[in-house]
Design an enzyme around this catalytic site. Structure first.
Site, PDB file in Angstrom:
ATOM      1  N   SER A 208       0.829  -1.208   0.000  1.00  0.00           N
ATOM      2  CA  SER A 208       0.000   0.000   0.000  1.00  0.00           C
ATOM      3  C   SER A 208       0.862   1.256   0.000  1.00  0.00           C
ATOM      4  O   SER A 208       2.045   1.228   0.358  1.00  0.00           O
ATOM      5  CB  SER A 208      -0.922   0.006   1.223  1.00  0.00           C
ATOM      6  OG  SER A 208      -1.778  -1.100   1.192  1.00  0.00           O
TER       7      SER A 208
HETATM    8  N1  SAM Z   1      -0.466  -3.853   4.195  1.00  0.00           N
HETATM    9  C1  SAM Z   1      -0.092  -4.742   3.130  1.00  0.00           C
HETATM   10  C2  SAM Z   1       1.106  -4.149   2.402  1.00  0.00           C
HETATM   11  O1  SAM Z   1       1.157  -2.924   2.257  1.00  0.00           O
HETATM   12  O2  SAM Z   1       1.971  -4.900   1.929  1.00  0.00           O
HETATM   13  C3  SAM Z   1      -1.280  -4.886   2.183  1.00  0.00           C
HETATM   14  C4  SAM Z   1      -0.999  -5.703   0.992  1.00  0.00           C
HETATM   15  S1  SAM Z   1      -2.293  -5.863  -0.246  1.00  0.00           S
HETATM   16  C5  SAM Z   1      -2.956  -4.260  -0.453  1.00  0.00           C
HETATM   17  C6  SAM Z   1      -3.545  -6.804   0.570  1.00  0.00           C
HETATM   18  C7  SAM Z   1      -3.175  -8.207   0.945  1.00  0.00           C
HETATM   19  O3  SAM Z   1      -4.330  -8.871   1.483  1.00  0.00           O
HETATM   20  C8  SAM Z   1      -2.703  -9.088  -0.208  1.00  0.00           C
HETATM   21  O4  SAM Z   1      -1.453  -9.617   0.094  1.00  0.00           O
HETATM   22  C9  SAM Z   1      -3.759 -10.189  -0.295  1.00  0.00           C
HETATM   23  O5  SAM Z   1      -3.241 -11.436  -0.704  1.00  0.00           O
HETATM   24  C10 SAM Z   1      -4.260 -10.220   1.133  1.00  0.00           C
HETATM   25  N2  SAM Z   1      -5.581 -10.838   1.311  1.00  0.00           N
HETATM   26  C11 SAM Z   1      -6.666 -10.756   0.506  1.00  0.00           C
HETATM   27  N3  SAM Z   1      -7.680 -11.470   1.047  1.00  0.00           N
HETATM   28  C12 SAM Z   1      -7.212 -12.006   2.204  1.00  0.00           C
HETATM   29  C13 SAM Z   1      -7.787 -12.823   3.213  1.00  0.00           C
HETATM   30  N4  SAM Z   1      -9.063 -13.267   3.160  1.00  0.00           N
HETATM   31  N5  SAM Z   1      -7.023 -13.178   4.266  1.00  0.00           N
HETATM   32  C14 SAM Z   1      -5.722 -12.763   4.360  1.00  0.00           C
HETATM   33  N6  SAM Z   1      -5.147 -11.986   3.434  1.00  0.00           N
HETATM   34  C15 SAM Z   1      -5.876 -11.593   2.374  1.00  0.00           C
END
Ligand code: SAM
Length: 218
Positions: A66
């Site tokens: 993000s």
């Molecule tokens: N704060 C993190 C970063 O900046 O690296 C956010 C990464 S991205 C915007 C969101 C993440 O949520 C992704 O890695 C995705 O795989 C994960 N995600 C999506 N659905 C999920 C779930 N049900 N449980 C756990 N993680 C999930």
């Protein structure tokens, strides 16, 4: 966190912190965490030169780290004192996990994609952070074994507030989750109270979808 990786990109990191301040972030503990955690250690080598731009960046597997301002905004809203037990949904790169480890007592983090969870664990270890408890799974169900949490942060967009996450909040605890469609959302804060819960709608956001039982379908 005196590992060699922390000492690199010092000038770029300070310029990012000034940019965050100019965009309204004033919590000194949050700004200090940004100074102590090297964002470049949490992005793929191909985009490392852009690590201190205030922008989201690709981290592979169709996901993004993000925008720094978004992480700072989440952390400022939580107002952590260092005593909290925190649950993060969507470990992704592990950068926010690392920031949380500087601001809270205990950090639990769930990621759905095993390869990302592994890469995040390696980056955290490179920065000398070994206190975070991680697992792979559907974070929309929370992590009931370690509940209740003083704060829960969801780093992916959900069509509705996942009920298990509200149930796993301590009384007085708060949940931050972007609610809306797959393209655009509003950041919602849910506070658990003795009487039930209070919801407040905050900033417009754009996150990748939360995929799971209480999120979007795959
Ligand atoms: N704060 C993190 C970063 O900046 O690296 C956010 C990464 S991205 C915007 C969101 C993440 O949520 C992704 O890695 C995705 O795989 C994960 N995600 C999506 N659905 C999920 C779930 N049900 N449980 C756990 N993680 C999930």
């Amino acid at each position: 966190m005196a590992t060699p990786v922390v000492r690199q990109f010092g000038g770029a990191r300070r310029r990012l912190i000034e940019e965050l301040q100019a965009k309204g972030i004033s919590d000194l503990a949050v700004l200090r965490a940004f100074d102590e955690v090297p964002r470049h250690a949490f992005v793929p080598s191909g985009v490392r030169h852009r690590a201190y731009e205030d922008a989201p960046l690709p981290i592979g597997h169709g996901q993004t780290i993000s925008q720094p301002w978004v992480h700072a905004r989440y952390l400022e809203l939580l107002g952590l004192t260092g005593r909290e037990r925190v649950l993060e949904i969507g470990t992704g790169s592990g950068f926010q996990t690392a920031l949380l480890s500087r601001l809270a007592a205990q950090v639990f983090s769930i990621e759905r994609i095993p390869a990302l969870a592994q890469e995040a664990q390696a980056a955290l270890a490179e920065c000398g952070i070994t206190s975070v408890v991680q697992r792979v799974g559907d974070g929309s169900l929370g992590w009931p074994e370690f509940a209740p949490y003083d704060a829960i942060l969801v780093g992916a967009a959900s069509p509705e507030v996942p009920r298990p996450l509200v149930e796993q909040l301590a009384i007085g605890g708060q949940l931050l989750v972007p609610i809306g469609g797959r393209e655009e959302q509003v950041l919602v804060r849910v506070r658990r109270t003795e009487a039930g819960q209070e919801r407040t709608s905050l900033d417009a956001m754009r996150f990748v979808p939360l995929i799971g039982t209480h999120g979007f379908e795959d």
